[in-house]
Structure formats: C-alpha cells, structure tokens
Design a protein around this motif. Sequence first.
Motif, PDB file in Angstrom:
ATOM      1  N   THR A  64       0.854  -1.185   0.000  1.00 17.20           N
ATOM      2  CA  THR A  64       0.000   0.000   0.000  1.00 17.20           C
ATOM      3  C   THR A  64       0.890   1.234   0.000  1.00 17.20           C
ATOM      4  OG1 THR A  64      -0.146   0.039   2.411  1.00 17.20           O
ATOM      5  CG2 THR A  64      -1.896  -1.109   1.238  1.00 17.20           C
ATOM      6  N   ILE A  65       0.394   2.256  -0.654  1.00 21.80           N
ATOM      7  CA  ILE A  65       1.087   3.547  -0.701  1.00 21.80           C
ATOM      8  C   ILE A  65       0.151   4.576  -0.106  1.00 21.80           C
ATOM      9  CG2 ILE A  65       2.069   5.339  -2.182  1.00 21.80           C
ATOM     10  CD1 ILE A  65       2.819   3.138  -4.155  1.00 21.80           C
ATOM     11  N   ALA A  66       0.641   5.278   0.923  1.00 20.89           N
ATOM     12  CA  ALA A  66      -0.149   6.332   1.555  1.00 20.89           C
ATOM     13  C   ALA A  66      -0.158   7.537   0.624  1.00 20.89           C
ATOM     14  CB  ALA A  66       0.449   6.706   2.904  1.00 20.89           C
ATOM     15  N   LEU A  67      -1.323   8.062   0.376  1.00 20.60           N
ATOM     16  CA  LEU A  67      -1.458   9.237  -0.484  1.00 20.60           C
ATOM     17  C   LEU A  67      -1.150  10.501   0.311  1.00 20.60           C
ATOM     18  CD1 LEU A  67      -4.629   8.180  -2.491  1.00 20.60           C
ATOM     19  CD2 LEU A  67      -2.237   7.991  -3.141  1.00 20.60           C
ATOM     20  N   PRO A  68      -0.789  11.587  -0.376  1.00 23.16           N
ATOM     21  CA  PRO A  68      -0.392  12.819   0.319  1.00 23.16           C
ATOM     22  C   PRO A  68      -1.392  13.349   1.332  1.00 23.16           C
ATOM     23  CG  PRO A  68       0.114  12.988  -2.013  1.00 23.16           C
ATOM     24  CD  PRO A  68      -0.672  11.709  -1.830  1.00 23.16           C
ATOM     25  N   ASP A  69      -2.679  13.066   1.136  1.00 23.99           N
ATOM     26  CA  ASP A  69      -3.664  13.565   2.093  1.00 23.99           C
ATOM     27  C   ASP A  69      -3.586  12.818   3.422  1.00 23.99           C
ATOM     28  OD1 ASP A  69      -4.987  11.102   1.776  1.00 23.99           O
ATOM     29  OD2 ASP A  69      -6.492  11.942   0.442  1.00 23.99           O
ATOM     30  N   ALA A  70      -2.755  11.761   3.473  1.00 28.22           N
ATOM     31  CA  ALA A  70      -2.485  10.970   4.677  1.00 28.22           C
ATOM     32  C   ALA A  70      -3.702  10.264   5.249  1.00 28.22           C
ATOM     33  CB  ALA A  70      -1.807  11.824   5.756  1.00 28.22           C
ATOM     34  N   GLU A  71      -4.819  10.343   4.552  1.00 30.53           N
ATOM     35  CA  GLU A  71      -6.011   9.667   5.051  1.00 30.53           C
ATOM     36  C   GLU A  71      -6.434   8.508   4.169  1.00 30.53           C
ATOM     37  OE1 GLU A  71      -9.207  12.191   6.221  1.00 30.53           O
ATOM     38  OE2 GLU A  71      -7.853  13.690   7.047  1.00 30.53           O
ATOM     39  N   SER A  72      -5.797   8.368   3.019  1.00 29.20           N
ATOM     40  CA  SER A  72      -6.175   7.267   2.140  1.00 29.20           C
ATOM     41  C   SER A  72      -4.927   6.567   1.602  1.00 29.20           C
ATOM     42  CB  SER A  72      -7.049   7.770   0.989  1.00 29.20           C
ATOM     43  OG  SER A  72      -6.353   8.732   0.236  1.00 29.20           O
ATOM     44  N   GLU A  73      -5.137   5.347   1.139  1.00 24.11           N
ATOM     45  CA  GLU A  73      -4.051   4.534   0.613  1.00 24.11           C
ATOM     46  C   GLU A  73      -4.502   3.894  -0.693  1.00 24.11           C
ATOM     47  OE1 GLU A  73      -1.961   2.841   4.657  1.00 24.11           O
ATOM     48  OE2 GLU A  73      -3.501   1.622   3.700  1.00 24.11           O
ATOM     49  N   ARG A  74      -3.514   3.514  -1.485  1.00 22.77           N
ATOM     50  CA  ARG A  74      -3.772   2.732  -2.691  1.00 22.77           C
ATOM     51  C   ARG A  74      -3.037   1.413  -2.553  1.00 22.77           C
ATOM     52  NH1 ARG A  74      -5.218   6.384  -7.071  1.00 22.77           N
ATOM     53  NH2 ARG A  74      -6.965   7.438  -6.114  1.00 22.77           N
ATOM     54  N   GLN A  75      -3.667   0.342  -2.944  1.00 17.96           N
ATOM     55  CA  GLN A  75      -3.037  -0.963  -2.860  1.00 17.96           C
ATOM     56  C   GLN A  75      -2.682  -1.446  -4.259  1.00 17.96           C
ATOM     57  OE1 GLN A  75      -5.044  -3.827  -0.441  1.00 17.96           O
ATOM     58  NE2 GLN A  75      -3.515  -5.383  -0.809  1.00 17.96           N
ATOM     59  N   PHE A  76      -1.504  -2.099  -4.368  1.00 18.39           N
ATOM     60  CA  PHE A  76      -1.020  -2.639  -5.628  1.00 18.39           C
ATOM     61  C   PHE A  76      -0.569  -4.072  -5.401  1.00 18.39           C
ATOM     62  CE2 PHE A  76      -0.468   1.904  -5.706  1.00 18.39           C
ATOM     63  CZ  PHE A  76      -0.945   2.265  -6.956  1.00 18.39           C
ATOM     64  N   SER A  77      -0.786  -4.922  -6.400  1.00 20.09           N
ATOM     65  CA  SER A  77      -0.400  -6.328  -6.292  1.00 20.09           C
ATOM     66  C   SER A  77       0.663  -6.670  -7.330  1.00 20.09           C
ATOM     67  CB  SER A  77      -1.610  -7.232  -6.510  1.00 20.09           C
ATOM     68  OG  SER A  77      -2.549  -7.028  -5.489  1.00 20.09           O
ATOM     69  N   PHE A  78       1.575  -7.560  -6.951  1.00 16.75           N
ATOM     70  CA  PHE A  78       2.679  -8.000  -7.797  1.00 16.75           C
ATOM     71  C   PHE A  78       2.854  -9.497  -7.606  1.00 16.75           C
ATOM     72  CE2 PHE A  78       3.322  -3.646  -6.493  1.00 16.75           C
ATOM     73  CZ  PHE A  78       3.659  -2.998  -7.676  1.00 16.75           C
ATOM     74  N   ASP A  79       3.702 -10.104  -8.415  1.00 13.36           N
ATOM     75  CA  ASP A  79       4.006 -11.520  -8.206  1.00 13.36           C
ATOM     76  C   ASP A  79       4.768 -11.718  -6.908  1.00 13.36           C
ATOM     77  OD1 ASP A  79       2.750 -12.445 -10.567  1.00 13.36           O
ATOM     78  OD2 ASP A  79       4.490 -11.831 -11.742  1.00 13.36           O
ATOM     79  N   ALA A  80       5.600 -10.745  -6.557  1.00 16.87           N
ATOM     80  CA  ALA A  80       6.322 -10.796  -5.281  1.00 16.87           C
ATOM     81  C   ALA A  80       6.701  -9.380  -4.865  1.00 16.87           C
ATOM     82  CB  ALA A  80       7.579 -11.654  -5.397  1.00 16.87           C
ATOM     83  N   CYS A  81       6.720  -9.154  -3.565  1.00 15.64           N
ATOM     84  CA  CYS A  81       7.141  -7.876  -2.996  1.00 15.64           C
ATOM     85  C   CYS A  81       8.259  -8.149  -1.988  1.00 15.64           C
ATOM     86  CB  CYS A  81       5.994  -7.188  -2.263  1.00 15.64           C
ATOM     87  SG  CYS A  81       4.608  -6.723  -3.300  1.00 15.64           S
ATOM     88  N   PHE A  82       9.263  -7.306  -1.998  1.00 16.99           N
ATOM     89  CA  PHE A  82      10.358  -7.412  -1.040  1.00 16.99           C
ATOM     90  C   PHE A  82      10.398  -6.134  -0.217  1.00 16.99           C
ATOM     91  CE2 PHE A  82      11.584  -9.882  -4.755  1.00 16.99           C
ATOM     92  CZ  PHE A  82      11.905 -11.100  -4.187  1.00 16.99           C
ATOM     93  N   ASN A  83      10.401  -6.285   1.112  1.00 18.16           N
ATOM     94  CA  ASN A  83      10.486  -5.089   1.948  1.00 18.16           C
ATOM     95  C   ASN A  83      11.938  -4.639   2.056  1.00 18.16           C
ATOM     96  OD1 ASN A  83      11.688  -6.720   3.925  1.00 18.16           O
ATOM     97  ND2 ASN A  83       9.891  -6.754   5.238  1.00 18.16           N
ATOM     98  N   SER A  84      12.167  -3.566   2.767  1.00 19.95           N
ATOM     99  CA  SER A  84      13.511  -2.984   2.859  1.00 19.95           C
ATOM    100  C   SER A  84      14.483  -3.871   3.617  1.00 19.95           C
ATOM    101  CB  SER A  84      13.443  -1.598   3.500  1.00 19.95           C
ATOM    102  OG  SER A  84      12.897  -1.685   4.795  1.00 19.95           O
ATOM    103  N   GLU A  85      13.980  -4.878   4.309  1.00 19.09           N
ATOM    104  CA  GLU A  85      14.845  -5.797   5.053  1.00 19.09           C
ATOM    105  C   GLU A  85      15.282  -7.001   4.215  1.00 19.09           C
ATOM    106  OE1 GLU A  85      15.834  -5.039   8.222  1.00 19.09           O
ATOM    107  OE2 GLU A  85      14.771  -3.158   7.820  1.00 19.09           O
ATOM    108  N   ALA A  86      14.717  -7.180   3.044  1.00 17.69           N
ATOM    109  CA  ALA A  86      15.060  -8.327   2.198  1.00 17.69           C
ATOM    110  C   ALA A  86      16.514  -8.223   1.745  1.00 17.69           C
ATOM    111  CB  ALA A  86      14.136  -8.389   0.990  1.00 17.69           C
ATOM    112  N   SER A  87      17.205  -9.342   1.758  1.00 20.73           N
ATOM    113  CA  SER A  87      18.612  -9.358   1.358  1.00 20.73           C
ATOM    114  C   SER A  87      18.740  -9.465  -0.162  1.00 20.73           C
ATOM    115  CB  SER A  87      19.332 -10.544   2.004  1.00 20.73           C
ATOM    116  OG  SER A  87      18.876 -11.759   1.431  1.00 20.73           O
ATOM    117  N   GLN A  88      19.936  -9.178  -0.649  1.00 22.53           N
ATOM    118  CA  GLN A  88      20.228  -9.362  -2.067  1.00 22.53           C
ATOM    119  C   GLN A  88      19.962 -10.818  -2.455  1.00 22.53           C
ATOM    120  OE1 GLN A  88      20.322  -6.398  -3.368  1.00 22.53           O
ATOM    121  NE2 GLN A  88      22.399  -6.282  -4.181  1.00 22.53           N
ATOM    122  N   GLN A  89      20.349 -11.740  -1.576  1.00 23.04           N
ATOM    123  CA  GLN A  89      20.163 -13.163  -1.857  1.00 23.04           C
ATOM    124  C   GLN A  89      18.685 -13.505  -1.974  1.00 23.04           C
ATOM    125  OE1 GLN A  89      22.931 -15.350  -2.274  1.00 23.04           O
ATOM    126  NE2 GLN A  89      21.324 -16.585  -3.214  1.00 23.04           N
TER     127      GLN A  89
END
Length: 136
Positions: A64-89
Amino acid sequence: GQSEEDPANAVPASQFLRSGASLKGILEITSVLVVVRVRPLSQKEKDKGNSKEVVKLANSQSLTIALPDAESERQFSFDACFNSEASQQDVYDRSGRMVLGKVLDGYNGCVFAYGQTGSGKTFTMQGAPDMPGVIP
C-alpha cells in the motif's frame, strides 16, 4: 517499508517472502514475473527529519502507498514484494534464479530494473563488494 514503530517490534523480512516454488510456477504459466523491492529511507532522507515511509507491504504479494492527504491509501499487487529488510540473496533467489534456470533450459531471458533515480536499481542489480546483486 517499515513502519515508524519500534524496530524491535518490526515484522521479520522472512514473513514477507513468497516461496521460490510459487514464483517458479507463475513463471511457467505467464513467462513474466513482476516483482517490487522497497528500499529503506536514505541517510539524507533521515537527516532531513520530515521524511516518512509511505510504502508498506501488506503481504508477500501486495503493498500500500499512503497518499499525500495521509487519510487514504492505494493498494497494488505483484508476483512478489520485497520489503527494505530483504537481502540481495532473497531477491536473487526469488527472481533472477528462475530466469537463469529458464535461460539454461534454452529460453530467452531478461531481468531489468525500472524506477526513479535513487530508488535502488543499481544496488539491486549490481550490488556492492560484500553483497553481490542479481547480475554480479
């Protein structure tokens, strides 16, 4: 990305990793994998003081991405998502490795990174001396 909560209470990166087997199955059916990797805030962004992470992973396949109004979000789907903690491996094992396997089987293959300047494309693809990228 991670929330503004205490890092000690952060959800482990492994909880957000989709299995390589499920991604291989998708590649067998569709011939294309679409994955997204969320990078952490840079030191410059942290030093600025008013930057906040607006991308949050809901699970291993959507964010989800928070929109600038900070009260709403948009959701997007992918085959896979990696968060900022995911390693290169992690990224390689669940994306590049499957494409490499298909190339070794005689198929054409391509891995490319797309995104805004400073979004982490070069790091993901080339890595660093102690953390090889998808194409070392």
